[in-house]
Design a protein around this motif. Structure first.
Motif, PDB file in Angstrom:
ATOM      1  N   ASP A 193      45.763  28.771  37.039  1.00  0.00           N
ATOM      2  CA  ASP A 193      44.715  29.660  36.555  1.00  0.00           C
ATOM      3  C   ASP A 193      44.871  30.059  35.091  1.00  0.00           C
ATOM      4  N   SER A 194      45.808  29.472  34.370  1.00  0.00           N
ATOM      5  CA  SER A 194      46.023  29.919  32.991  1.00  0.00           C
ATOM      6  C   SER A 194      46.510  28.828  32.050  1.00  0.00           C
ATOM      7  N   ILE A 195      47.056  27.743  32.570  1.00  0.00           N
ATOM      8  CA  ILE A 195      47.582  26.670  31.723  1.00  0.00           C
ATOM      9  C   ILE A 195      46.502  25.603  31.574  1.00  0.00           C
ATOM     10  N   ILE A 196      46.069  25.379  30.337  1.00  0.00           N
ATOM     11  CA  ILE A 196      44.906  24.534  30.071  1.00  0.00           C
ATOM     12  C   ILE A 196      45.340  23.213  29.449  1.00  0.00           C
ATOM     13  N   TYR A 197      44.866  22.117  30.037  1.00  0.00           N
ATOM     14  CA  TYR A 197      45.111  20.784  29.505  1.00  0.00           C
ATOM     15  C   TYR A 197      43.769  20.136  29.179  1.00  0.00           C
ATOM     16  N   ILE A 198      43.660  19.590  27.980  1.00  0.00           N
ATOM     17  CA  ILE A 198      42.481  18.830  27.587  1.00  0.00           C
ATOM     18  C   ILE A 198      42.926  17.417  27.259  1.00  0.00           C
ATOM     19  N   ASN A 199      42.377  16.459  28.019  1.00  0.00           N
ATOM     20  CA  ASN A 199      42.796  15.055  27.901  1.00  0.00           C
ATOM     21  C   ASN A 199      44.306  14.927  28.081  1.00  0.00           C
ATOM     22  N   ASP A 200      44.817  15.638  29.098  1.00  0.00           N
ATOM     23  CA  ASP A 200      46.225  15.619  29.515  1.00  0.00           C
ATOM     24  C   ASP A 200      47.188  16.211  28.480  1.00  0.00           C
ATOM     25  N   LYS A 201      46.664  16.946  27.526  1.00  0.00           N
ATOM     26  CA  LYS A 201      47.498  17.582  26.507  1.00  0.00           C
ATOM     27  C   LYS A 201      47.350  19.099  26.595  1.00  0.00           C
ATOM     28  N   ARG A 202      48.482  19.796  26.630  1.00  0.00           N
ATOM     29  CA  ARG A 202      48.450  21.261  26.685  1.00  0.00           C
ATOM     30  C   ARG A 202      47.680  21.793  25.476  1.00  0.00           C
ATOM     31  N   SER A 203      46.692  22.636  25.743  1.00  0.00           N
ATOM     32  CA  SER A 203      45.783  23.061  24.675  1.00  0.00           C
ATOM     33  C   SER A 203      45.696  24.575  24.603  1.00  0.00           C
ATOM     34  N   TYR A 204      45.840  25.090  23.386  1.00  0.00           N
ATOM     35  CA  TYR A 204      45.709  26.526  23.139  1.00  0.00           C
ATOM     36  C   TYR A 204      44.449  26.839  22.325  1.00  0.00           C
TER      37      TYR A 204
END
Length: 305
Positions: A238-249
């Motif tokens: 519910d809090s760790i975001i991945y965009i195209n399999d890359k951790r994204s902030y």
């Protein structure tokens, strides 16, 4: 958009605003719409699709009425989706907030179009007949209780005039604070409990603008990241975001987006229901009503405001 447009209106769409969009679906039969007449057979093949490209000429302005392809349709190509018309109230980079039915853009109150209509509860002293509805040009009315209590869709001016009528006891503007559980509105988030009349604040994405991502605002932009800008989005715990399999902030938007409202505010689905309008889906600005040959009213080359 009832009041601004009437059934049977033929409108002129100015594609110079924001600029002509190049064809996306190449294998298409012109002048047939999206289907062959009297059938559900598509008049196009989506085997060859070009990427979105537009020649930008004139910027869309706040309060413009724009025609666009409905973004939430998933199957047809962009330029073959259903065409809808709404009023633009939020431009790229704006912050929108709706409080007590009043629309604020960047904390400044925006005046409604005179054609805006809302749901009112009208209590009468006697049954209302066709002459009453004709006098005030009322097209939508429901009897909701005994003793002559009606829900009506009215412009503010008409509501004020009705309140002065001798057969009317009370006219009350209805407001929605909490929606029924079965009704879902944007951003479909467990962290906000917005309604149609109390909505936001929310930032309208702007091309090349970078924003920080967190577990709350990801719901605002999830649809953009996944569907409109074609990324793989994964949310873990519910809090760790991945965009195209890359951790994204952070995320940088590829396109401009808009926030649109219907002039028939309480009876239509607009950005409050389905979210931001991508520039990729915009056809042009609706500038004129060219003709309406409806037997009850003739409208000829009327400019739209």
């Amino acid at each position: 958009m009832e009041n601004t447009f009437l059934k049977g209106d033929i409108v002129f769409i100015n594609k110079l605003v924001p600029g002509p969009r190049m064809p996306i679906t190449l294998l298409s039969i012109p002048f047939f719409g999206n289907h062959f007449p009297f059938s559900s057979i598509p008049s196009y093949l989506s085997l060859i699709k070009l990427p979105y490209l537009r020649i930008n000429l004139i910027d869309i302005e706040r309060n413009d009425i724009i025609a666009f392809n409905y973004p939430l349709e998933s199957d047809p190509p962009i330029d073959k989706k259903t065409i809808e018309v709404k009023r633009c109230v939020g431009l790229p980079g704006d912050t929108i907030n709706i409080h007590d039915k009043k629309v604020f853009v960047n904390k400044i109150l925006i005046n409604d179009s005179p054609n805006c209509k809302y749901r009112y509860r009208v209590t009468a002293l006697e049954p209302l007949d066709s002459n009453f509805y004709s006098k005030y040009q009322i097209t939508t009315s429901y009897l909701v209780a005994k003793l002559y209590v009606y829900d009506m869709i009215l412009s503010n001016n008409i509501a004020e005039n009705i309140a002065k009528d001798s057969v009317i006891k009370r006219v009350q503007l209805l407001k929605t604070i909490n929606l029924p559980k079965f009704m879902k509105i944007f951003p479909y988030s467990p962290y906000v409990s917005w309604s149609l009349d109390y909505f936001g604040p929310i930032y309208v994405p702007k091309k090349k603008q970078t924003i920080p991502l967190n577990k709350k605002n990801i719901y605002y932009y999830k649809q953009i990241i996944e569907n409109y800008e074609n990324n793989k989005l994964t949310i873990k715990n519910d809090s760790i975001i991945y965009i195209n399999d890359k951790r994204s902030y952070f995320y940088t938007f590829k396109y401009n987006y808009y926030f649109v409202l219907d002039d028939n505010r309480d009876q239509a689905k607009d950005s409050r229901y389905w979210g931001f309008l991508p520039e990729t889906h915009i056809i042009g600005k609706v500038s004129y009503i060219l003709l309406n040959i409806d037997k009850h009213k003739l409208r000829l080359f009327k400019q739209i405001y």
